[in-house]
Design an enzyme around this catalytic site. Structure first.
Site, mmCIF file in Angstrom:
data_model
loop_
_atom_site.group_PDB
_atom_site.id
_atom_site.type_symbol
_atom_site.label_atom_id
_atom_site.label_comp_id
_atom_site.label_asym_id
_atom_site.label_seq_id
_atom_site.Cartn_x
_atom_site.Cartn_y
_atom_site.Cartn_z
ATOM 1 N N TYR A 29 -9.157 -10.862 -5.800
ATOM 2 C CA TYR A 29 -8.150 -10.844 -6.854
ATOM 3 C C TYR A 29 -8.283 -12.069 -7.750
ATOM 4 C CZ TYR A 29 -5.925 -6.944 -4.497
ATOM 5 O OH TYR A 29 -5.666 -5.722 -3.943
ATOM 6 N N HIS A 43 -3.505 -9.078 4.243
ATOM 7 C CA HIS A 43 -4.949 -9.240 4.408
ATOM 8 C C HIS A 43 -5.235 -9.958 5.727
ATOM 9 C CE1 HIS A 43 -5.592 -9.135 -0.254
ATOM 10 N NE2 HIS A 43 -5.395 -7.936 0.260
ATOM 11 N N ARG A 62 -0.932 -2.072 -6.922
ATOM 12 C CA ARG A 62 -1.077 -3.196 -5.974
ATOM 13 C C ARG A 62 -2.011 -4.258 -6.563
ATOM 14 N NH1 ARG A 62 -1.135 -4.636 -0.368
ATOM 15 N NH2 ARG A 62 -3.144 -5.333 0.438
ATOM 16 N N HIS A 121 -3.089 2.913 -6.266
ATOM 17 C CA HIS A 121 -3.422 1.634 -5.626
ATOM 18 C C HIS A 121 -3.596 0.516 -6.654
ATOM 19 C CE1 HIS A 121 -4.393 -0.315 -1.856
ATOM 20 N NE2 HIS A 121 -5.466 -0.882 -2.389
ATOM 21 N N ARG A 144 0.858 -1.177 0.000
ATOM 22 C CA ARG A 144 0.000 0.000 0.000
ATOM 23 C C ARG A 144 0.897 1.231 0.000
ATOM 24 N NH1 ARG A 144 -1.988 -3.572 4.034
ATOM 25 N NH2 ARG A 144 -4.026 -4.481 3.513
ATOM 26 N N LYS A 158 -2.262 -1.802 7.984
ATOM 27 C CA LYS A 158 -3.707 -1.867 8.173
ATOM 28 C C LYS A 158 -4.055 -2.934 9.205
ATOM 29 C CE LYS A 158 -7.867 -1.663 5.354
ATOM 30 N NZ LYS A 158 -8.390 -1.680 3.976
#
Length: 322
Positions: free
Chosen positions: A292, A283, A252, A249, A153, A178
């Site tokens: 994805y 994640h 990514r 982004h 990120r 995150k």
């Protein structure tokens, strides 16, 4: 003057050690500390003893009847982190799962760069006219390659300090990302070589707590500057930019789709590699990673059709991008 909380439960020593460990890594941890004080009181007044976390106990604490799902989500993350801390210290405890994250679906359709577009984009970054009022000519060729080549990120890349880079092992330490998660991110040797050159020249006399991608004042580069420069490079590369993207982004997103495409072509078992991709990208669960896979299926239906009969159940109809 605010009254200092008096820890009460049998967990108090470990709770304080856990909080201190977080603060030693420059994590403020104020709200989390107050929540752990409430957990300490809950543990004590409900008669729990010893070092023991069970599913019924944590469910009663985490899922308050009149609390919002976002509150449940924050408690899930906090108690999972604490449970993992206890487990690392040899205690057999229940580790709660993260299941209360927002289910909102993103209306944005990610932009996946074609190989030729990426080539033109990086040529634009490398050949941007020299500017003497900022350091973009030195930093941006590495920054944007890092975003694409590692799937970081933007905030994770800009938060990198010199101490977070292990040149010998080709590994980056991503701190407080995150959901307050730290992780190790291996990078390609070609990226390491570029970073090593930056360290030996631009950062030659800088301290370990200096940012890898600093502003001209030495502070962390602002994300808005990265977004502005990104649009400059798109213009030079003749890649149209609209309200729908591309966005920074999307580098990514492109990284993740390229990984999945490569794995499908190599015959890798998707259910084996998906957890690795989830951990690598930071994640907390598989929803973002599965999305994805959906993107890969949409872009390369001929590839996914090879494995869909066996793994079709892991390809969702929608989800969130993380």
């Amino acid at each position: 003057m605010k009254k200092i909380y008096e820890w009460k439960s049998d967990m108090k020593g470990l709770l304080c050690t856990f909080i201190q460990e977080k603060k030693m890594t420059n994590f403020i941890y104020k709200k989390q500390t107050r929540e752990l004080e409430r957990f300490d009181a809950y543990y004590y007044y409900n008669g729990y003893s010893g070092i023991n976390l069970t599913k019924p106990m944590l469910d009663r604490y985490i899922y308050g009847e009149f609390e919002k799902p976002c509150t449940h989500y924050k408690k899930e993350i906090l108690m999972r982190n604490f449970a993992e801390f206890l487990s690392r210290h040899g205690h057999l405890v229940y580790i709660p799962i993260i299941k209360s994250a927002s289910q909102k679906r993103s209306s944005h359709i990610p932009y996946i760069f074609a190989k030729k577009q990426l080539h033109r984009f990086f040529m634009a970054v490398d050949s941007y006219p020299l500017e003497v009022t900022n350091n973009r000519n030195v930093l941006d060729p590495i920054l944007f390659r890092l975003l694409y080549g590692s799937g970081l990120r933007v905030s994770e890349a800009l938060n990198l300090q010199l101490k977070d880079i292990d040149i010998e092992k080709n590994v980056l330490v991503i701190r407080h990302a995150k959901n307050n998660k730290d992780r190790l991110v291996p990078i390609a040797q070609s990226l390491t070589k570029r970073i090593r050159l930056l360290l030996d020249t631009y950062h030659r006399f800088n301290k370990d707590d200096s940012f890898l991608f600093p502003s001209m004042t030495g502070n962390r580069t602002d994300k808005s500057a990265v977004h502005r420069r990104f649009r400059d490079y798109l213009l030079m590369a003749d890649i149209p930019h609209t309200s729908a993207g591309p966005r920074v982004h999307d580098l990514r997103h492109t990284f993740a789709v390229c990984c999945l495409k490569k794995w499908v072509l190599s015959g890798s078992e998707l259910m084996t590699v998906l957890p690795y991709l989830a951990a690598y990208m930071g994640h907390t669960d598989f929803r973002g990673t599965q999305y994805y896979l959906r993107l890969t299926a949409d872009l390369y239906p001929d590839l996914i059709s090879r494995t869909e009969a066996e793994f079709g159940y892991v390809i969702p109809n929608g989800g969130r991008l993380l």
